[in-house]
Design an enzyme around this catalytic site. Structure first.
Site: not given
Length: 172
Positions: A26, A105
């Site tokens: 991330h 998403y």
């Protein structure tokens, strides 16, 4: 023994293409990877909202669904959901049921950290008391489904972008 957690990297069409260290995946250029999102209801039908710990890398302090996570390479969603329910909320869950098996998403938080996930959404029922892990959850609230739906419509900025998208798809 290593405490490292790994996530499954995916191609744009959802095929596994490798693994990466969760702590390194991330960032501002997050690669597509496999995750899950879980909604918990109680015996009254209320939905659990949690506020992400302020120490979280992505979306610190943001209100969202009960919990999210990443299945380890080769781990079933059911096993990963049970593991994360214990790790994040100090609880056990039953009745794990798919809600949005194809949910996907991409979102960018205020710091520029990107979430980019194929993230099937599940529901589960709480089967023991909540003992939230403060490294994961700052606070929590039980809300009526209609109140959550209204919140997502009138103040979508007040909850996580993935929860807003999930509620839109569940409502459709």
């Amino acid at each position: 023994m290593s405490n490292r957690e790994y996530v499954q990297l995916l191609s744009e069409d959802g095929e596994p293409i490798g693994i990466a260290d969760k702590a390194e995946v991330h960032d501002h250029n997050t690669r597509l990877h496999l995750a899950f999102s879980c909604h918990i209801t109680d015996e009254q039908g209320r939905i659990l909202l949690t506020r992400r710990a302020l120490s979280k890398v992505a979306w610190p302090g943001v209100w969202t669904n009960a919990f999210c996570g990443h299945p380890a390479p080769g781990e079933s969603f059911e096993s990963a959901i049970s593991r994360r329910a214990a790790d994040e909320l100090g609880t056990t869950v039953t009745g794990i049921t798919p809600l949005l098996p194809d949910f996907r998403y991409r979102a960018v938080d205020a710091s520029g950290i990107v979430e980019y996930e194929i993230c099937p959404v599940f529901s589960a029922t709480l089967s023991s008391d909540l003992i939230p892990n403060p490294d994961e959850v700052a606070e929590y609230r039980w809300v009526e489904p209609a109140d959550l739906a209204q919140l997502a419509k009138i103040a979508p900025w007040s909850i996580s972008p993935w929860l807003v998208e999930q509620l839109e798809q569940l409502d459709a």
